[in-house]
Design a protein around this motif. Structure first.
Motif, mmCIF file in Angstrom:
data_model
loop_
_atom_site.group_PDB
_atom_site.id
_atom_site.type_symbol
_atom_site.label_atom_id
_atom_site.label_comp_id
_atom_site.label_asym_id
_atom_site.label_seq_id
_atom_site.Cartn_x
_atom_site.Cartn_y
_atom_site.Cartn_z
ATOM 1 N N LEU A 6 -59.482 11.703 28.837
ATOM 2 C CA LEU A 6 -58.398 10.835 29.108
ATOM 3 C C LEU A 6 -58.577 10.141 30.383
ATOM 4 C CD1 LEU A 6 -55.602 13.537 28.523
ATOM 5 C CD2 LEU A 6 -56.327 11.639 26.914
ATOM 6 N N ILE A 7 -58.382 8.754 30.415
ATOM 7 C CA ILE A 7 -58.707 7.996 31.715
ATOM 8 C C ILE A 7 -57.860 7.213 32.002
ATOM 9 C CG2 ILE A 7 -61.330 8.195 30.939
ATOM 10 C CD1 ILE A 7 -60.043 4.898 30.814
ATOM 11 N N ASN A 36 -60.353 5.647 37.373
ATOM 12 C CA ASN A 36 -59.972 6.523 38.533
ATOM 13 C C ASN A 36 -61.387 7.651 38.822
ATOM 14 O OD1 ASN A 36 -58.072 8.389 39.796
ATOM 15 N ND2 ASN A 36 -58.130 9.862 38.122
ATOM 16 N N ASP A 39 -61.633 10.842 37.084
ATOM 17 C CA ASP A 39 -62.242 10.518 35.598
ATOM 18 C C ASP A 39 -63.636 10.177 35.339
ATOM 19 O OD1 ASP A 39 -59.580 10.660 35.712
ATOM 20 O OD2 ASP A 39 -59.133 8.728 34.813
ATOM 21 N N VAL A 63 -53.522 5.260 28.231
ATOM 22 C CA VAL A 63 -52.360 4.629 28.022
ATOM 23 C C VAL A 63 -52.107 3.677 29.315
ATOM 24 C CG1 VAL A 63 -50.007 4.954 28.010
ATOM 25 C CG2 VAL A 63 -51.452 6.636 27.222
ATOM 26 N N ALA A 117 -59.718 15.660 31.475
ATOM 27 C CA ALA A 117 -58.912 14.700 32.312
ATOM 28 C C ALA A 117 -59.574 14.930 33.620
ATOM 29 C CB ALA A 117 -57.397 14.961 31.918
ATOM 30 N N GLY A 118 -58.863 14.119 34.414
ATOM 31 C CA GLY A 118 -59.170 14.154 35.996
ATOM 32 C C GLY A 118 -58.266 15.165 36.476
ATOM 33 N N GLN A 120 -56.441 14.725 39.239
ATOM 34 C CA GLN A 120 -55.386 13.563 39.489
ATOM 35 C C GLN A 120 -55.742 12.256 39.655
ATOM 36 O OE1 GLN A 120 -54.105 14.623 43.655
ATOM 37 N NE2 GLN A 120 -55.888 13.389 44.597
ATOM 38 N N ALA A 121 -54.791 11.301 39.276
ATOM 39 C CA ALA A 121 -55.045 9.991 39.467
ATOM 40 C C ALA A 121 -54.894 9.681 40.893
ATOM 41 C CB ALA A 121 -53.924 9.292 38.589
ATOM 42 N N ASP A 124 -50.890 7.596 41.583
ATOM 43 C CA ASP A 124 -49.655 8.420 41.624
ATOM 44 C C ASP A 124 -49.941 9.816 42.190
ATOM 45 O OD1 ASP A 124 -50.623 10.030 39.271
ATOM 46 O OD2 ASP A 124 -49.899 8.383 38.144
ATOM 47 N N TYR A 126 -50.137 12.741 40.671
ATOM 48 C CA TYR A 126 -49.251 13.670 40.082
ATOM 49 C C TYR A 126 -49.716 14.986 39.519
ATOM 50 C CZ TYR A 126 -45.723 9.758 39.758
ATOM 51 O OH TYR A 126 -44.804 8.663 39.729
ATOM 52 N N MET A 127 -51.053 15.129 39.198
ATOM 53 C CA MET A 127 -51.730 16.028 38.769
ATOM 54 C C MET A 127 -50.916 16.895 37.429
ATOM 55 S SD MET A 127 -52.457 17.843 42.455
ATOM 56 C CE MET A 127 -53.624 19.216 41.991
ATOM 57 N N GLN A 128 -50.394 15.931 36.387
ATOM 58 C CA GLN A 128 -49.633 16.433 35.649
ATOM 59 C C GLN A 128 -50.103 16.189 34.162
ATOM 60 O OE1 GLN A 128 -45.869 14.901 35.887
ATOM 61 N NE2 GLN A 128 -45.503 15.421 38.124
ATOM 62 N N ILE A 129 -50.711 15.132 33.779
ATOM 63 C CA ILE A 129 -51.085 14.531 32.414
ATOM 64 C C ILE A 129 -51.932 15.804 31.791
ATOM 65 C CG2 ILE A 129 -52.255 12.869 31.068
ATOM 66 C CD1 ILE A 129 -49.354 12.117 32.579
HETATM 67 N N1 LIG Z 1 -51.990 6.733 31.378
HETATM 68 C C1 LIG Z 1 -52.788 7.416 31.178
HETATM 69 N N2 LIG Z 1 -53.721 7.368 30.237
HETATM 70 C C2 LIG Z 1 -54.535 8.310 29.974
HETATM 71 N N3 LIG Z 1 -54.887 9.111 30.718
HETATM 72 C C3 LIG Z 1 -54.537 9.441 31.881
HETATM 73 C C4 LIG Z 1 -53.164 8.558 32.184
HETATM 74 N N4 LIG Z 1 -52.671 8.904 33.517
HETATM 75 C C5 LIG Z 1 -53.237 9.871 33.940
HETATM 76 N N5 LIG Z 1 -54.288 10.266 32.806
HETATM 77 C C6 LIG Z 1 -55.244 11.550 32.739
HETATM 78 O O1 LIG Z 1 -54.547 12.457 33.635
HETATM 79 C C7 LIG Z 1 -55.423 12.746 34.935
HETATM 80 C C8 LIG Z 1 -54.371 13.048 35.969
HETATM 81 O O2 LIG Z 1 -53.423 12.217 36.268
HETATM 82 P P1 LIG Z 1 -52.049 12.337 37.027
HETATM 83 O O3 LIG Z 1 -51.347 13.476 36.178
HETATM 84 O O4 LIG Z 1 -51.314 10.746 36.843
HETATM 85 O O5 LIG Z 1 -52.459 12.684 38.344
HETATM 86 C C9 LIG Z 1 -56.028 11.296 35.402
HETATM 87 O O6 LIG Z 1 -57.140 11.813 35.997
HETATM 88 C C10 LIG Z 1 -56.478 11.020 33.962
HETATM 89 O O7 LIG Z 1 -57.481 11.791 33.382
#
Ligand SMILES: Nc1ncnc2c1ncn2[C@@H]1O[C@H](COP(=O)(O)O)[C@@H](O)[C@H]1O
Ligand SMILES: Cc1cc2nc3c(=O)[nH]c(=O)nc-3n(C[C@H](O)[C@H](O)[C@H](O)COP(=O)(O)OP(=O)(O)OC[C@H]3O[C@@H](n4cnc5c(N)ncnc54)[C@H](O)[C@@H]3O)c2cc1C
Lengths: 264, 331
Positions: A6-7, A36, A39, A63, A117-118, A120-121, A124, A126-129
């Protein structure tokens, strides 16, 4: 086995950040974007398993708006086999749970043994996806992973980073979702050959209707995650700032260091 | 049974971590703002043999400590903890759930939120009621901005909370402890705990250093670290680093200062080209005297430094090295 990374395409950290007129996010117009950082490490981890012959097909998914396709191209040029771009205006202001639901709708029957996945992005934070996707798919999850080892066809052993230079070792049953911490490996760069080859690889575009998701439901979920404001952090009392020519400032620093610490 | 605020007890083999009491401090303030009673605040501890540690939590701010016990959840796994949290939240139907933003907290909290179908505000530096609504303040863009989030009509509203976001709860009437079965069998878990180990260490031990000169991403490349090295040598100190420096292999991991590296407390800490992310600051804020050199006047590192210079480290650091040598009579 097949794997998914997931990127997200995020603003480069040295971009000129300005808060938008609504005061709810940053002005997008003057930013430059890239993949990111976290990622890149996730992608590299899977490329290594592909090099070793453990992974047969590696798919990258994002996305995001139109511009995000260039981040997918980067993944294809670095070695991913194909890409999926979920792109729909109704997702532009989507909350993280809706983003995760869209990802899940696209991958649920994909047969991915490993989803990375990473942690965090970088925009944001968030550390959630990753964990969201894991729970919505009913798979085990581990975050901030610094080492990953496939044991047999059925489990993956990971080392999760804890505080103070310690790691927790956990065995996850496959299929599993893992988020990667920076420093887990040394990400490679795309070769010229890779960049050429990527031009022939497929980026499949999916909209909400392809995923059988409802824009109304996304708007309703997004109302439960509303950014009231984005603002500069409160100014801490902070340091006294010295200014002047470098040599003069240096002399003044030495005087203070001597007075306050006695180490000189 | 019901409560308004449920906090998660963070412990390691029964030793309660400070986060637990900070969450209870925050819970009491929120209850005050919302007009809820102190008896509406409960804490959940997950593990095995928790009665002893739980009583110390009950004495410091929880009206009731629910101990969900079971052999399968003796050690932390995301799968085990998330299942217990989801079921206890279901039974208690709190308005707000507070979990520490620690490696285990950030690991399981979003899983729980997704399981309940609600959003989550992560890494909050504050939660406070504004015009009758709880608002969640967190950092975005790695600390360049703060973001204030309204979780709408979500029930519960789940948040992970940064360490130090709130003072610990000060006192009050001791609460009760209730032990319940975790209700999770090892066989149904898809994750198995296999131990905790120490990360890489090397010859350098920054914890004993009295002077540390640290370089960050602003140094730009491994081969440009010479200026940092020379200043450290002139001061008879050690070389430290922020995470990107060790991630990129400019320096070995043992030089990393911060939450996931080492915590240091030298007499003198000089940060060169380090922005001052929270994870770096927690590892060096205990230093006696902090000097920051950064070209960005808004860099958060200046918020914790005693003295700062806004400028190019490749000018300032060599000048400082010369001045140190001169002061020591080495030129
Ligand atoms: N829009 C997105 N589409 C695909 N993967 C995402 C997206 N947003 C976040 N991720 C994945 O979720 C990780 C953590 O993102 P976040 O939860 O926004 O901090 C990122 O490093 C990506 O691997
Ligand atoms: C779970 C987790 C754990 C983490 N653990 C740690 C940890 O233990 N330690 C840690 O350090 N980080 C840690 N991090 C990473 C942390 O969030 C930051 O990303 C990191 O500290 C940033 O490092 P930096 O300041 O060197 O880089 P940046 O944030 O990129 O800052 C570089 C700075 O250099 C300045 N600069 C650039 N060029 C020059 C120049 N020529 N002269 C002067 N200044 C210049 C810039 O203005 C900028 O402020 C962790 C992150 C997570 C999510």
């Amino acid at each position: 086995m097949n794997a998914l990374v997931l990127i997200k395409q995020v603003p480069n950290t040295d971009s000129p950040f300005r808060i938008n007129s609504a005061g709810t996010w940053v002005e997008e117009g003057n930013l430059t974007y890239g993949l990111n950082d976290y990622d890149r490490y996730a992608l590299e981890e899977l490329l290594r398993l592909k090099d070793a012959g453990t992974i047969t097909e590696l798919v990258a998914l994002t996305v995001g708006p139109e511009r995000a396709s260039s981040a997918l191209r980067t993944c294809l040029a670095t070695g991913a086999d194909r890409a999926v771009h979920i792109k729909d205006d109704a997702l532009a202001a989507a909350d993280p749970l809706s983003v995760a639901r869209a990802i899940v709708a696209a991958v649920k029957d994909g047969g991915f043994s490993l989803i990375l996945a990473g942690l965090q992005a970088d925009d944001d934070n968030y550390m959630q996806i990753g964990p969201f996707v894991a729970r919505l798919l009913g798979r085990p999850c581990a975050t901030a992973v610094m080492r990953l080892e496939l044991r047999d066809g059925a489990t993956v052993r990971v080392e999760r980073e804890l505080e103070n230079n310690r790691l927790q070792i956990v065995d996850l049953r496959l299929p599993a979702v893992i988020t990667v911490q920076t420093g887990i490996n040394e990400p490679r760069y795309a070769s010229l050959k890779g960049i050429m080859a990527a031009k022939k690889k497929e980026i499949r575009t999916l909209t909400l209707s392809d995923l059988k998701l409802d824009a109304g439901a996304i708007a309703a979920a997004s109302a439960r995650f509303r950014t009231v404001r984005l603002a500069p952090p409160p100014k801490a009392k902070g340091a006294e700032i010295l200014s002047g020519p470098a040599d003069q400032v240096a002399k003044e620093l030495v005087r203070r260091i001597r007075e306050k610490t006695g180490v000189i | 049974m019901a409560c308004k605020i449920l906090t998660l007890v963070e412990h390691e083999s029964g030793a309660i971590r400070d986060t637990t009491f900070e969450l209870l401090g925050l819970a009491h303030r929120l209850a005050g703002e919302a007009g809820w009673s102190a008896s509406d605040i409960k804490a959940l501890a997950i593990g095995q043999d928790l009665a002893g540690p739980a009583s110390s939590v009950a004495a410091r701010g929880a009206a009731e400590v629910i101990c969900a016990e079971g052999e399968a959840v003796r050690d932390y796994t995301c799968d085990g903890h998330a299942r217990v949290l989801e079921s206890v939240i279901g039974a208690e139907s709190p308005e707000i759930v507070l979990i520490g933003h620690t490696p285990n907290g950030w690991d399981c909290a979003p899983v729980v939120a997704a399981g309940l179908g609600v959003p989550i505000a992560t890494e909050c530096s504050n939660v406070a009621f504004e015009n009758g609504r709880p608002l969640f303040t967190r950092k975005a863009f790695n600390g360049k901005f703060i973001q204030v989030v309204d979780l709408g009509d979500a029930r519960p509203k789940v948040a992970t909370v940064q360490r130090g976001a709130s003072p610990a709860f000060g006192g009050g009437t001791p609460g009760t402890v209730r032990v319940v079965p975790a209700g999770v069998a090892a066989g149904e878990l898809r994750a198995a705990f296999a131990g905790v180990k120490k990360g890489e260490t090397g010859a350098v031990d920054l914890t004993q250093a009295s002077v540390i000169v640290s370089g960050g991403r602003g140094v730009g490349a491994a081969e440009k670290f010479g200026v940092v090295r020379e200043l450290a040598a002139a001061l008879g100190g050690q070389i430290g680093a922020s995470r990107p420096v060790t991630d990129m292999g400019w320096l070995p991991h043992e030089h990393q200062v911060g939450s996931s590296g080492v915590t240091v407390n030298p007499k003198l800490y000089i940060a060169c080209g380090i922005s001052g992310a929270i994870q770096h600051i927690v590892g060096m804020k205990g230093s006696g005297y902090i000097v920051a050199i950064n070209k960005d006047p808004d860099a958060p590192i200046f918020g914790v430094a005693d003295v700062g210079v806004v400028g190019d480290l490749f000018e300032i650091v060599p000048a400082l090295t010369r001045a140190v040598k001169e002061a020591k009579g080495q030129t």
